[in-house]
Design a protein around this motif. Structure first.
Motif, PDB file in Angstrom:
ATOM      1  N   LEU A   1       6.655 100.219  18.695  1.00  0.00           N
ATOM      2  CA  LEU A   1       6.845  99.870  17.286  1.00  0.00           C
ATOM      3  C   LEU A   1       6.067  98.610  16.925  1.00  0.00           C
ATOM      4  O   LEU A   1       5.418  98.530  15.873  1.00  0.00           O
ATOM      5  N   ALA A   2       6.125  97.602  17.810  1.00  0.00           N
ATOM      6  CA  ALA A   2       5.440  96.337  17.528  1.00  0.00           C
ATOM      7  C   ALA A   2       3.922  96.493  17.557  1.00  0.00           C
ATOM      8  O   ALA A   2       3.204  95.957  16.702  1.00  0.00           O
ATOM      9  N   ILE A   3       3.419  97.230  18.538  1.00  0.00           N
ATOM     10  CA  ILE A   3       1.971  97.414  18.665  1.00  0.00           C
ATOM     11  C   ILE A   3       1.396  98.126  17.446  1.00  0.00           C
ATOM     12  O   ILE A   3       0.289  97.818  16.987  1.00  0.00           O
ATOM     13  N   ALA A   4       2.190  99.056  16.890  1.00  0.00           N
ATOM     14  CA  ALA A   4       1.715  99.816  15.737  1.00  0.00           C
ATOM     15  C   ALA A   4       1.972  99.114  14.411  1.00  0.00           C
ATOM     16  O   ALA A   4       1.538  99.599  13.354  1.00  0.00           O
ATOM     17  N   ASP A   5       2.639  97.975  14.426  1.00  0.00           N
ATOM     18  CA  ASP A   5       3.051  97.281  13.198  1.00  0.00           C
ATOM     19  C   ASP A   5       2.069  96.155  12.871  1.00  0.00           C
ATOM     20  O   ASP A   5       1.972  95.179  13.609  1.00  0.00           O
ATOM     21  N   PRO A   6       1.352  96.252  11.746  1.00  0.00           N
ATOM     22  CA  PRO A   6       0.411  95.183  11.385  1.00  0.00           C
ATOM     23  C   PRO A   6       1.101  93.835  11.185  1.00  0.00           C
ATOM     24  O   PRO A   6       0.463  92.788  11.287  1.00  0.00           O
ATOM     25  N   GLY A   7       2.404  93.839  10.905  1.00  0.00           N
ATOM     26  CA  GLY A   7       3.124  92.593  10.688  1.00  0.00           C
ATOM     27  C   GLY A   7       3.572  91.920  11.971  1.00  0.00           C
ATOM     28  O   GLY A   7       4.189  90.854  11.923  1.00  0.00           O
ATOM     29  N   SER A   8       3.283  92.521  13.121  1.00  0.00           N
ATOM     30  CA  SER A   8       3.714  91.960  14.388  1.00  0.00           C
ATOM     31  C   SER A   8       2.559  91.227  15.062  1.00  0.00           C
ATOM     32  O   SER A   8       1.407  91.660  15.011  1.00  0.00           O
ATOM     33  N   LYS A   9       2.853  90.135  15.723  1.00  0.00           N
ATOM     34  CA  LYS A   9       1.855  89.417  16.506  1.00  0.00           C
ATOM     35  C   LYS A   9       1.389  90.229  17.712  1.00  0.00           C
ATOM     36  O   LYS A   9       0.391  89.883  18.355  1.00  0.00           O
ATOM     37  N   LEU A  10       2.130  91.305  18.019  1.00  0.00           N
ATOM     38  CA  LEU A  10       1.760  92.168  19.140  1.00  0.00           C
ATOM     39  C   LEU A  10       0.893  93.338  18.696  1.00  0.00           C
ATOM     40  O   LEU A  10       0.501  94.162  19.518  1.00  0.00           O
ATOM     41  N   ASN A  11       0.618  93.408  17.430  1.00  0.00           N
ATOM     42  CA  ASN A  11      -0.171  94.515  16.878  1.00  0.00           C
ATOM     43  C   ASN A  11      -1.487  94.655  17.634  1.00  0.00           C
ATOM     44  O   ASN A  11      -2.239  93.686  17.788  1.00  0.00           O
ATOM     45  N   GLY A  12      -1.754  95.886  18.108  1.00  0.00           N
ATOM     46  CA  GLY A  12      -3.001  96.173  18.800  1.00  0.00           C
ATOM     47  C   GLY A  12      -3.024  95.816  20.257  1.00  0.00           C
ATOM     48  O   GLY A  12      -4.026  96.057  20.944  1.00  0.00           O
ATOM     49  N   SER A  13      -1.966  95.225  20.778  1.00  0.00           N
ATOM     50  CA  SER A  13      -1.937  94.863  22.193  1.00  0.00           C
ATOM     51  C   SER A  13      -1.821  96.102  23.074  1.00  0.00           C
ATOM     52  O   SER A  13      -1.396  97.179  22.630  1.00  0.00           O
ATOM     53  N   LYS A  14      -2.146  95.942  24.338  1.00  0.00           N
ATOM     54  CA  LYS A  14      -1.992  97.034  25.293  1.00  0.00           C
ATOM     55  C   LYS A  14      -0.564  97.002  25.844  1.00  0.00           C
ATOM     56  O   LYS A  14      -0.043  95.924  26.182  1.00  0.00           O
ATOM     57  N   PRO A  15       0.069  98.164  25.969  1.00  0.00           N
ATOM     58  CA  PRO A  15       1.459  98.190  26.468  1.00  0.00           C
ATOM     59  C   PRO A  15       1.619  97.485  27.807  1.00  0.00           C
ATOM     60  O   PRO A  15       2.614  96.787  28.035  1.00  0.00           O
ATOM     61  N   GLU A  16       0.644  97.647  28.701  1.00  0.00           N
ATOM     62  CA  GLU A  16       0.767  97.058  30.027  1.00  0.00           C
ATOM     63  C   GLU A  16       0.658  95.538  30.023  1.00  0.00           C
ATOM     64  O   GLU A  16       0.984  94.882  31.016  1.00  0.00           O
ATOM     65  N   ASP A  17       0.201  94.967  28.896  1.00  0.00           N
ATOM     66  CA  ASP A  17       0.064  93.510  28.811  1.00  0.00           C
ATOM     67  C   ASP A  17       1.310  92.822  28.260  1.00  0.00           C
ATOM     68  O   ASP A  17       1.342  91.592  28.146  1.00  0.00           O
ATOM     69  N   ILE A  18       2.317  93.604  27.912  1.00  0.00           N
ATOM     70  CA  ILE A  18       3.479  93.036  27.235  1.00  0.00           C
ATOM     71  C   ILE A  18       4.602  92.754  28.226  1.00  0.00           C
ATOM     72  O   ILE A  18       4.983  93.615  29.017  1.00  0.00           O
ATOM     73  N   GLY A  19       5.116  91.522  28.171  1.00  0.00           N
ATOM     74  CA  GLY A  19       6.269  91.139  28.962  1.00  0.00           C
ATOM     75  C   GLY A  19       7.497  90.963  28.086  1.00  0.00           C
ATOM     76  O   GLY A  19       7.450  91.181  26.869  1.00  0.00           O
ATOM     77  N   PHE A  20       8.611  90.591  28.695  1.00  0.00           N
ATOM     78  CA  PHE A  20       9.844  90.432  27.921  1.00  0.00           C
ATOM     79  C   PHE A  20      10.689  89.317  28.519  1.00  0.00           C
ATOM     80  O   PHE A  20      10.658  89.056  29.723  1.00  0.00           O
TER      81      PHE A  20
END
Length: 762
Positions: free
Chosen positions: A531-550
């Protein structure tokens, strides 16, 4: 993992101590009636007549039900039951279907009345006459007519039969002794109880004290001919089970009563009924022989068990640990099983290993003494890192570390080899030890995780908390997997309408449900990331899933935490009230004891997690050390302290895990010193009928118990790395105590329990 392993207090603890936790008998219903069973007064035969006119006239009586008018259940059919998931029964005896009697105390009728007192009073007015047959009531008497079962739970029962004699005869040193254990009963704090509620003719809800809501649902659905989704079983809290809850058919009895009364009905078993109607550990007579070379290396083990059964194929498998422990080129494990007209034996905490470790580990102590070797060093000398029968590597094994750590913590070095060397006032003081072991099981399980737009998380699975801490540990797993506080986690279990999970038995719950909870949380995080990667309003927009931590309720780009987005912001922008994920995990080569329905996303289990016998042997191990003080004048034995060290994989919660081991050790003290069910050899009925005469340990019987865990994760059983701990705590305890008695006094007691009269007679 920041929460996993912490000794946090039970999240359900306040509910329990405040009385808000609801157990089966407390699910009172509007217009509810009460059932009270009538039990057979003979051991074997048939009912010749039932005169119920007097009972029917008693105040408040709604129905009197016997084989003459009971609802006809679907008959026993093993193939059909296996297909329906209902083959795993405590006894093959659907209630009130014929007039045959198979044991004293068998349910032969049930009274339904407006109040419990009225039902119980009327039950004593029912006149049942019998034609009695000669009953088999004594194990030793019936052994000449015993049989040799070929299989037990899918494994060969008779292993290397007859092959040990020659090797034993040629051994430089050998011991050969008989050990016996009595009938024991489970006696959990909460007696068995069920409330049955019919909705029309095809929907049934059972509020039941069960160790497996899914299994109970399948059993009821099969025998009443219902769709399983129409049988809901609810058990949010269960006050102990130890193997006795979930397989017994009194749940069908109360459902029959509710159908006849056309209203909800409650049935609560009395403590006396728990001696006859919900199983027990069968008595055993075990002969253990072993031989070594001159240096003390084992070359043969032989373990034979005489026991009995009735109404099932189950028998006490006391040779199980002898197939796992120690490096001996040859081991022979055999059984003779007699038939007794006694209530049906069943699984009881560490079935097989509890009486079996008593016999094997006492024999190991006897051999060590004969060799003049330290018992710890004798075991280490004969240690094996592989399954000695199947040749597989153990998935994870630190037994020698358990021996060494336990010996150091206990102060074993101060033990004298020769008996009668330590005294404290008038007491003789002795040290004893034994090995503990239990299989590490894992079954298929499903878990659903739901997060709402306030950041609260609900974890749901049809597992059970039988007092083990499942609520708490499951919350810890989810908290770590999502990066949210434990206080934000709500756990819902104990309901068959939830994603399916295995029976809470066989020490498999933790190893089964936690991998599914972990995978469900991973799936939920992945959906949040999508949801975040696909959301232009998110700072995670366009990121690669494998690069995301939590962490801390936030997703971020690894290495650049300025690029982050909170779970709540992601949900709010997506206009989602909640997000959910559900996962099913299972061992590589099969489902273990449970096959979940297709409610969840199947996880791809890595090949190194091979939770069966094809690549690894999955077992837990431990070492028990005991100090006893013996008063020779009175024959009394007191356990003064215990050290219990275990290798059970990752520890999920230090506090709840320690409590589990303490409970198992106390169970073992009871088995060693006091627990025994005695039967009248004329009629076959139990004469130790309540906790007034079936003795269990009380506070003054329980010494300080030092518990220590090796704590190294099992890399193969699951990504969690935890094996079960519910049963291993009892194994080896009675042997450690008996061995300590020998060290104190020089007397070998080979017949449990170790009561004063046995000591004085030896």
């Amino acid at each position: 993992m920041s929460e996993t392993g912490k000794p946090i207090s039970r999240i359900d603890g306040r509910m329990k101590v405040s009385g808000k936790a609801t157990y089966a008998a407390e699910f009172n219903q509007p217009n509810m009636a009460y059932a009270f069973p009538v039990r057979a007064t003979i051991a074997k035969g048939k009912i010749s007549s039932i005169e119920d006119a007097t009972a029917r006239k008693e105040p408040g009586v709604i129905a009197v039900i016997s084989y003459k008018n009971a609802y006809k259940l679907k008959p026993l059919d093993m193939q059909a039951q296996m297909k329906a998931g209902a083959a795993f029964l405590g006894e093959n005896l659907p209630p009130l279907q014929d007039n045959l009697v198979h044991y004293p105390g068998q349910f032969v009728a049930v009274i339904v009345a407006e109040t419990y007192e009225q039902a119980r009073a009327a039950a004593y007015k029912l006149q049942v006459k019998y034609i009695a047959d000669k009953a088999a009531v004594d194990l030793k008497t019936e052994l000449p007519r015993s049989t040799k079962p070929k299989m037990f739970m899918g494994e060969e029962a008779q292993v290397n039969e007859g092959k040990a004699a020659g090797v034993l005869a040629a051994s430089a040193q050998k011991v050969d002794h008989t050990y016996s254990t009595p009938v024991e009963h489970h006696h959990p704090m909460e007696p068995h109880a069920t409330v049955a509620v019919w909705e029309g003719t095809d929907k049934l809800t059972l509020y039941d004290a069960t160790q497996g809501v899914g299994l109970t649902s399948a059993i009821a659905a099969y025998f009443f001919g219902l769709h399983q989704e129409n049988v809901r079983v609810v058990a949010p809290f269960v006050g102990g089970g130890f193997g006795s809850k979930g397989l017994w058919l009194h749940t069908l009895l109360v459902a029959i009563a509710a159908k006849a009364a056309n209203r909800p009905v409650k049935l609560a078993l009395t403590r006396q009924m728990m001696q006859t109607n919900v199983g027990h550990r069968a008595a055993t007579i075990q002969r253990v022989a072993m031989g070594t070379d001159k240096a003390g290396q084992l070359n043969v083990l032989r373990h034979h068990t005489d026991t009995y059964n009735n109404l099932t194929q189950f028998f006490e498998p006391s040779g199980k640990q002898t197939l796992v422990l120690y490096k001996a080129p040859l081991r022979e494990v055999t059984y003779n099983v007699a038939h007794l007209d006694r209530s049906t034996p069943t699984f009881m905490r560490a079935p097989g290993e509890t009486p079996g470790t008593f016999a094997l580990e006492c024999a190991m102590d006897e051999m060590a003494y004969q060799l003049k070797m330290d018992p710890v060093e004798f075991r280490i000398k004969n240690h094996t890192a592989k399954d000695p029968v199947k040749g597989h590597e153990f998935s994870s094994e630190f037994l020698v570390e358990c021996y060494r750590t336990g010996a150091e913590r206990f102060g074993w070095a101060s033990r004298s080899m020769e008996p009668r060397q330590k005294k404290h006032g008038k007491y003789l003081v002795g040290y004893g030890m034994a090995t503990a072991t239990y299989p590490g099981g894992r079954s298929a399980a499903s878990v659903k995780v739901v997060m709402n737009d306030k950041g609260n998380v609900t974890v749901m699975t049809a597992s059970i908390d039988i007092g083990t801490g499942t609520y708490t540990v499951l919350a810890q797993t989810a908290a770590d997997a999502l990066g949210v506080p434990v206080e934000k986690i709500d756990v819902k279990i104990g309901d068959s309408s939830l994603p399916p999970a295995p029976l809470a038995g066989g020490s498999q719950t933790t190893a089964s449900i936690h991998p599914a909870a972990l995978d469900a949380c991973i799936l939920l995080r992945k959906e949040l990331a999508s949801l975040a990667i696909a959301d232009p309003g998110s700072k995670l927009n366009g990121s690669k899933p494998e690069d995301i931590g939590f962490a801390r309720g936030t997703l971020f780009v690894k290495g650049n935490e300025d690029k982050s987005d909170t779970y709540l912001n992601i949900l709010n922008r997506a206009k989602r009230n909640e997000i959910e994920a559900c996962a099913t995990t299972l061992p590589v080569s099969g489902a273990g004891l449970t096959v979940p329905s297709a409610l969840c996303t199947p996880s791809q289990t890595p090949p190194e997690q091979n939770s069966d016998i094809k690549q690894y042997a999955f077992h837990s191990f431990g070492a028990q050390f005991a100090e006893v003080w013996v008063d020779e004048d009175f024959g009394t034995i007191r356990v003064k302290r215990v050290a219990s060290v275990h290798d059970v994989g990752r520890i999920m919660n230090e506090k709840t895990a320690r409590s589990q081991i303490i409970g198992g050790v106390i169970f073992g003290i009871g088995a060693a010193l006091m627990e025994a069910t005695e039967y009248d050899k004329r009629w076959g009925n139990p004469v130790t009928r309540t906790l007034a005469d079936y003795h269990v340990p009380v506070h003054l019987d329980v010494p300080p118990i030092d518990v220590h865990f090796i704590g190294k994760p099992d890399p193969h059983i699951s990504p969690i790395g935890a094996r079960g701990i519910g049963e291993i705590g009892i194994t080896g305890v009675s042997a450690a105590i008996a061995n300590a008695v020998f060290n104190a006094t020089g007397k070998r007691l080979r017949d449990l329990p170790l009561t004063p009269e046995k000591f004085l007679e030896t």
